[in-house]
Enzyme design. Structure first.
Site, PDB file in Angstrom:
ATOM      1  N   LYS A 134      -7.535  -9.240  -0.086  1.00  0.00           N
ATOM      2  CA  LYS A 134      -8.835  -9.634  -0.631  1.00  0.00           C
ATOM      3  C   LYS A 134      -9.716 -10.317   0.411  1.00  0.00           C
ATOM      4  CE  LYS A 134      -7.749  -9.680  -5.534  1.00  0.00           C
ATOM      5  NZ  LYS A 134      -6.286  -9.388  -5.555  1.00  0.00           N
TER       6      LYS A 134
HETATM    7  C1  LIG Z   1      -5.679  -8.361  -6.217  1.00  0.00           C
HETATM    8  C2  LIG Z   1      -4.360  -7.877  -5.713  1.00  0.00           C
HETATM    9  C3  LIG Z   1      -3.850  -6.595  -6.035  1.00  0.00           C
HETATM   10  C4  LIG Z   1      -4.573  -5.659  -6.975  1.00  0.00           C
HETATM   11  O1  LIG Z   1      -5.740  -5.117  -6.404  1.00  0.00           O
HETATM   12  P1  LIG Z   1      -6.834  -4.425  -7.356  1.00  0.00           P
HETATM   13  O2  LIG Z   1      -7.958  -4.084  -6.462  1.00  0.00           O
HETATM   14  O3  LIG Z   1      -7.195  -5.459  -8.382  1.00  0.00           O
HETATM   15  O4  LIG Z   1      -6.187  -3.231  -7.987  1.00  0.00           O
HETATM   16  C5  LIG Z   1      -2.651  -6.189  -5.465  1.00  0.00           C
HETATM   17  N1  LIG Z   1      -1.941  -7.017  -4.651  1.00  0.00           N
HETATM   18  C6  LIG Z   1      -2.389  -8.253  -4.334  1.00  0.00           C
HETATM   19  C7  LIG Z   1      -1.555  -9.103  -3.460  1.00  0.00           C
HETATM   20  C8  LIG Z   1      -3.606  -8.736  -4.840  1.00  0.00           C
HETATM   21  O5  LIG Z   1      -4.038  -9.968  -4.523  1.00  0.00           O
END
Ligand SMILES: *Cc1c(COP(=O)(O)O)cnc(C)c1O
Length: 432
Positions: A107
């Site tokens: 993210k």
């Molecule tokens: C947010 C997140 C996900 C999921 O990603 P999306 O875009 O919401 O499908 C997977 N793994 C981690 C570690 C995350 O922080």
């Protein structure tokens, strides 16, 4: 390039407005009016480009003239200013490690880009903007880090007391300055409900300028395409494109990969790897989309019962079920399977996965069993240390703590505790 509102297609805005507003009328998500095409030659010769050139080429058609070229080039360079290596794990499986950023999860890419865009658009604005965001763990840290010390932007993060990992909590609560963390005596759903109530409170919105920073914002969603292209750059066998397995919760990450694919990125197949929250795997089996209340699992960032970005996936395929099914399959992995695969991959290949990446790995392994000759990449979306409380008991070993986390351990937490009621939140937003 304009973006239209999926709930009201006549409503069209540019990248600037889409970023500032987050959502359109009726809470509709924005979707690009055209899908840009990567030239064949460009895709074939991607090895000769720098990562920054690739990143700029991916996002610039969407940004259009809302950000000057030299400013945008600097922003994308800062967005990906850490390693994104493709690491071989087993014979036909590699990990795309997306956890080398400041908060150890993928993210960071979207949050760093969005914070720079919003900072640029808000520069010189008389009214500072308040970014209000609820987090189940990873979003909060990435947003806090991305917006830290950005002029004209205040960030308020709501997180559920006792329900985020200790590393996640330190990342949220120790920055200070323009970042405030509210520890809510309630669940993640309570946090999200409070945020929604704030956005629909007209009186509040006439006093302060509120916006959100969650994954439905185009400025967080679109830059996630970049690392699929960086994976392709590092992929050795250009004659046989990879299968991508993406640990999925809100479906922003995989939707970015699918968008890149529609622009011409070579991909053999996509797998949406889910935990016990199996709305999409069930949909691909039955053709019926049935949202449910989220279940708690070992991979908490994927505990989503009604993924917000899935409408974008459907839009990319013009709501045609068959073409979607040919391009993307989806698999649900239980907590027991997740723990077992973390243990066995660590024992057999000396590679330690976090619970989210592990879901991606196992879904990919199963797919490859039925597709001899294919090989693939799973997105390792977080560093295992972020979930050491889950991972350490599984491998019965402690994990070395990286420098970035060691620094946090010596900082003071500065969160404010509030009850899960709207008046407490409103009071905080108005007086602090
Ligand atoms: C947010 C997140 C996900 C999921 O990603 P999306 O875009 O919401 O499908 C997977 N793994 C981690 C570690 C995350 O922080």
């Amino acid at each position: 390039m304009l973006f239209y509102n999926l709930r009201k297609p006549s409503e069209k805005v540019d990248f600037r407005t889409a970023t500032i507003q987050g959502l359109g009328t009726d809470k509709g998500l924005y979707f690009p009016e055209q899908i840009p095409e990567f030239p064949n030659e460009w895709i074939r010769n991607i090895d000769h480009l720098t990562d920054e050139e690739i990143a700029y080429a991916v996002v610039s058609p969407y940004v259009g003239n809302t950000i000057p070229e030299e400013v945008l080039r600097k922003m994308v360079a800062e967005t990906i200013a850490f390693d994104i290596p493709l690491v071989p794990v087993s014979e036909n499986i590699s990990a795309l490690e997306l956890f080398h950023g400041p908060t150890l999860a993928f993210k960071d890419v979207g949050a760093r880009f969005m914070s720079r865009c919003l900072g640029h658009f808000m520069k010189g604005n008389a009214r500072p903007v308040t970014v209000l965001v609820a987090t189940s763990g990873d979003t909060g840290g990435a947003v806090a880090n991305g917006f830290y010390e950005v002029e004209g932007v205040r960030v308020v993060i709501l997180y559920p007391s006792g329900k985020v990992s200790s590393v996640q909590e330190l990342q949220l609560t120790t920055l200070g300055k323009n970042i405030s963390a509210l520890e809510v005596e309630g669940s993640f759903d309570d946090c999200q409900a409070l945020v929604k109530q704030a956005f629909s409170d007209e009186e509040l919105n006439s006093t302060i300028f509120l916006t959100s920073a969650n994954s439905i914002n185009v400025a967080r969603w679109l830059p996630q395409q970049i690392y699929y292209l960086l994976a392709w750059k590092q992929w050795k066998n250009k004659d046989k494109p990879p299968v991508f397995s993406v640990p999925s919760g809100n479906f922003g990450n995989i939707c970015a990969g699918l968008l890149a694919y529609h622009s011409g990125l070579p991909v053999t197949h996509f797998i949406a790897a889910c935990n016990a929250n199996a709305v999409v795997p069930d949909f691909l089996k039955s053709g019926e989309y049935k949202p449910v209340k989220a279940k708690t699992t070992l991979s908490n960032a994927m505990d989503v019962g009604d993924p917000s970005n899935f409408v974008r996936v459907l839009e990319l395929f013009n709501h045609q079920f068959e073409p979607l099914k040919q391009t993307m399959s989806s698999e649900s992995i239980s907590d027991e399977e997740t723990a077992a695969i973390i243990r066995s991959v660590y024992a057999e290949h000396s590679y330690l996965m976090d619970p989210h990446g592990a879901v991606g790995y196992l879904a990919l392994k199963r797919y490859l069993k039925d597709h001899a000759g294919d090989s693939g990449i799973f997105l390792e979306t977080a560093h295992p240390v972020k979930f050491y409380d889950v991972v350490e008991p599984i491998i019965e070993k402690s994990i070395p703590v990286p420098e970035t986390v060691k620094i946090l351990l010596n900082r003071n937490k500065t969160q404010v505790k509030i009850a899960a009621d709207y008046d407490s939140l409103k009071h905080f937003l108005l007086v602090s």
